[in-house]
Design an enzyme around this catalytic site. Structure first.
Site, short mmCIF file in Angstrom:
data_model
loop_
_atom_site.label_atom_id
_atom_site.label_comp_id
_atom_site.label_asym_id
_atom_site.label_seq_id
_atom_site.Cartn_x
_atom_site.Cartn_y
_atom_site.Cartn_z
N ASP A 164 45.02 40.93 47.45
CA ASP A 164 44.17 42.13 47.38
C ASP A 164 44.94 43.37 47.83
O ASP A 164 45.98 43.28 48.48
CB ASP A 164 42.92 41.93 48.25
CG ASP A 164 41.67 42.54 47.62
OD1 ASP A 164 41.81 43.45 46.78
OD2 ASP A 164 40.56 42.12 47.98
N ASP B 46 35.09 44.59 40.95
CA ASP B 46 34.28 43.93 41.97
C ASP B 46 32.83 43.76 41.52
O ASP B 46 32.05 43.07 42.20
CB ASP B 46 34.30 44.75 43.27
CG ASP B 46 35.56 44.52 44.09
OD1 ASP B 46 36.31 43.57 43.78
OD2 ASP B 46 35.80 45.28 45.04
#
Length: 695
Positions: free
Chosen positions: A441, A498
């Site tokens: 990430d 997301d």
């Protein structure tokens, strides 16, 4: 000179001591084409408002001779801009590539430009800038590609967006003011801005353009409405130097990232060409990949509320659905109980895992799944052992405040000691534990900026992959913040957003699928109501949307009803049956006049799977039939609608027994007339399966 691919030709007009221009970019020309006549046919006589010698921006545009656009290269000495005068010095052509040398003898700077046509008919462009002088220069601008746009391309599609609302397509006319876009957060950003598609409305032909770079970029299109030069617009793509000017020391050189261009007959053909290119020439050892395993990610199910018993229970419920990979997300390390601490301390938390990760991994393996782990290596929390030991390792200005984002700072990846520390910690995790997958990430913009951040990220990733070649890696950057061919040459998939809301995902996935193949696009079934949009949707709809990508689950199966688990398990089984087609086949965007309907199809050998999803309440009750693409006119296809069917919509299906047993139709009928599917109600999705019958 000409370069030929399978279906494309480039023709360059080169003048030693003068300019280099691209005078033809189009479908492949006959071998006997008179190139001198071709170049002459594209030239115009001088008009009244042009300089006496009209400028030719060509392959290396400069602010000389009257051209007023953006220079490809801008050099400075002690902060003062230098006037450049690059002339074509030499060229050579071989093996589907041409190399052109430009020289500015007064400044003693050379530029080496390479144009190459790959086996996939994709065009790659790179530049090297060499400073042969005795003085250090500053490189204020350096475009990787300068493309004189053929004038038939009069429209452009660009992409804009925000977190959880990425890749909003915007098609517009190439207006006199041109086009400009850049990123300044240390990565390409949520808008996908270093991807463009140019359109020729008359023929439907499209030209895709991309910069294979994971840092900041600038993209410009300078139009020439007054015809000061030759009326052509010029597209340029290049990197933004993180800290202003990039240094070009004496007797040194620098290389730009690669720019990618692709010419195709239409949007679906462009997608297929780019997918082929990515699979063959960008993705790491794509041909050796195993089938793309169904994921479950712990985040939406447990968040930071981790414990060994909870994780093992989640693994049990996941395995019962047929899930094949268990990914432990944030919260597993050090004192990480919220998003304000411990980034950088990549040690397994003894509070959660008193015996390390071993017992959980063994449990996951016993259930027939492999194990993945979340990391965010490029970041550090001010509340961490790493920051306390090395406060100078983060991006900062000495003596100034250190503003955080998401409660974190960014590590300076240009520093070798930072990369060495991260490599040692991550490599130790991978050596000490049978970890098959890393979710990598990157949740923070990079400020203050520093030169070399992206290169440092690449170096760390390359070293880790070399030491652990069997580990799959996902690039995630709060969703779609860092998706490009530069990072995809090093990872196995990306996280497009997301936002798992299926209606938002349909739009986001359609945009990305024009550029990237389904097997690299993570696409998960999220919870309902969706935590980002608040929208409640049926499991049938969520699961059908998630099929078209690299499927996963980002929800707690234990919190689902028995019916939802049954529907999800059925779709996971469908995904396993069809992933060979979805992840190796040709992809088609299926057009429909209803703006609420999103449809696509993947075809491999004699099989194809399509999905048609309605997101809104249709203005008409009987939706226009869904017309397919890419079939053989005379071939016969058995058409079925795989179950489960959408509940309310299935009531309006005519002769359901015939659809279940299969209809036999010609390719011509399926492409011209299509299939009358009930697509009136919102959040309705149908799968369509095709099998080509023997002649």
């Amino acid at each position: 000179m000409r370069l030929d691919g399978v279906a494309v030709t480039l023709v360059f007009a080169l003048e030693r001591g003068g300019t280099a221009d691209l005078v033809y970019l189009g479908t492949r020309l006959p071998e006997s084409e008179d190139l001198t006549a071709l170049a002459a046919a594209g030239k115009r006589g001088r008009h009244e408002s042009q300089p006496d010698v009209p400028p030719v921006p060509g392959l290396l545009p400069e602010r000389k001779g009257g051209w007023s656009g953006t220079p490809a290269i801008e050099l400075r000495l002690a902060g003062k801009r230098l006037e450049t005068d690059f002339r074509t010095a030499d060229w050579s052509a071989a093996d589907n590539r041409i190399e052109i040398t430009f020289a500015d003898d007064a400044l003693e700077v050379d530029v080496f430009v390479t144009w190459r046509i790959t086996a996939s008919d994709v065009i790659e462009v790179e530049r090297i800038i060499a400073n042969a002088s005795g003085q250090d220069l500053e490189l204020a601008r350096s475009a990787a590609v300068s493309l004189p746009i053929p004038q038939r391309f009069t429209e452009v599609t660009s992409f804009a967006g925000r977190w959880s609302g990425e890749m909003r397509e915007e098609r517009r006319t190439l207006a006199p003011e041109g086009f400009a876009r850049k990123s300044s957060g240390g990565k390409p950003g949520f808008g996908g801005g270093n991807w463009l598609i140019l359109h020729d409305p008359a023929s439907g032909q499209v030209l895709g353009a991309h910069l294979a770079w994971s840092g900041d970029y600038h993209t410009t299109i300078d139009c020439d409405p007054a015809g000061t030069a030759d009326g052509r617009a010029v597209l340029q793509m290049g990197t933004m130097k993180d800290a202003g000017y990039g240094l070009l020391p004496a007797a040194s050189s620098t290389e730009t990232p690669m720019a990618v261009l692709a010419l195709a007959a239409n949007g679906s053909a462009l997608a297929q060409q780019l997918h082929t290119y990515l699979r063959a020439e960008i993705l790491p050892v794509r041909a050796a990949w195993s089938p793309r395993k169904v994921h479950i990610n712990s985040w939406e199910a447990l968040g930071f509320g981790l414990s060994e018993p909870k994780l093992m229970a989640l693994a049990d419920s996941a395995a019962a659905l047929g899930i094949e990979r268990f990914v432990l997300d944030d919260g597993w390390f050090a004192r990480r109980r919220n998003d304000r601490s411990s980034l950088g301390d990549w040690h397994v938390s003894p509070d959660i895992f008193p015996n390390g990760l071993g017992p959980l991994i063994a449990h996951v393996h016993a259930l027939g799944m492999d194990f993945g782990l979340w990391v965010e290596p490029e970041m550090v929390s001010p509340e961490s052992d790493l920051y306390r030991a090395h406060p100078d390792w983060c991006l900062h200005n000495v003596g100034r405040e250190r503003p955080t984002m998401r409660g974190q700072l960014a590590l300076d990846m240009s520093r070798g000691e930072v990369r060495d520390y991260l490599f040692d910690r991550l490599d130790a995790l991978l050596r000490e534990n049978p970890i098959a997958y890393l979710k990598w990430d990157h949740n923070r913009d990079l400020f203050p900026s520093v030169t070399g951040q992206t290169e440092g990220f690449y170096a760390l990733l390359d070293a880790l992959r070399a030491a652990n070649p069997t580990v799959e890696i996902e690039s995630c950057s709060s969703g779609g913040g860092r998706i490009d061919y530069g990072v995809l040459s090093r990872v196995h998939r990306v996280w497009p957003s997301d936002n798992n809301d299926p209606i938002e995902r349909l739009r986001i996935m359609r945009a990305w699928s024009h550029l990237l193949p389904l097997e690299v696009l993570g696409n998960h079934v999220g919870p309902s109501p969706n935590p980002i949009t608040g929208r409640a949707t049926s499991m049938d709809f969520r699961a059908k949307v998630a099929l078209f990508g690299h499927m996963g689950v980002e929800a707690d199966p234990g919190a689902m009803s028995e019916h939802e688990r049954s529907v999800l398990a059925t779709h996971i089984a469908l995904y396993k049956d069809w992933r060979g087609v979805l992840h190796t086949g040709r992809w088609f965007a299926l057009d429909h006049p209803d703006p609420g309907i999103f449809a696509q199809m993947a075809m491999h050998d004699d099989k194809a799977l399509a999905v048609a999803a309605q997101t809104a309440f249709s203005p008409v009750f009987d939706a226009v039939p869904l017309r397919l693409k890419g079939l053989e006119d005379e071939a016969r296809y058995r058409v079925t609608l795989p179950r489960p069917w959408p509940g309310k919509a299935s009531l309006y299906l005519n002769d359901w027994q015939a659809w279940e047993s299969g209809l036999t139709l010609s390719g011509r009928a399926l492409m011209s007339q299509g299939l009358a599917l009930p697509l009136t109600h919102p959040e309705t999705a149908w799968l369509v399966a095709l099998e080509r019958l023997p002649q």
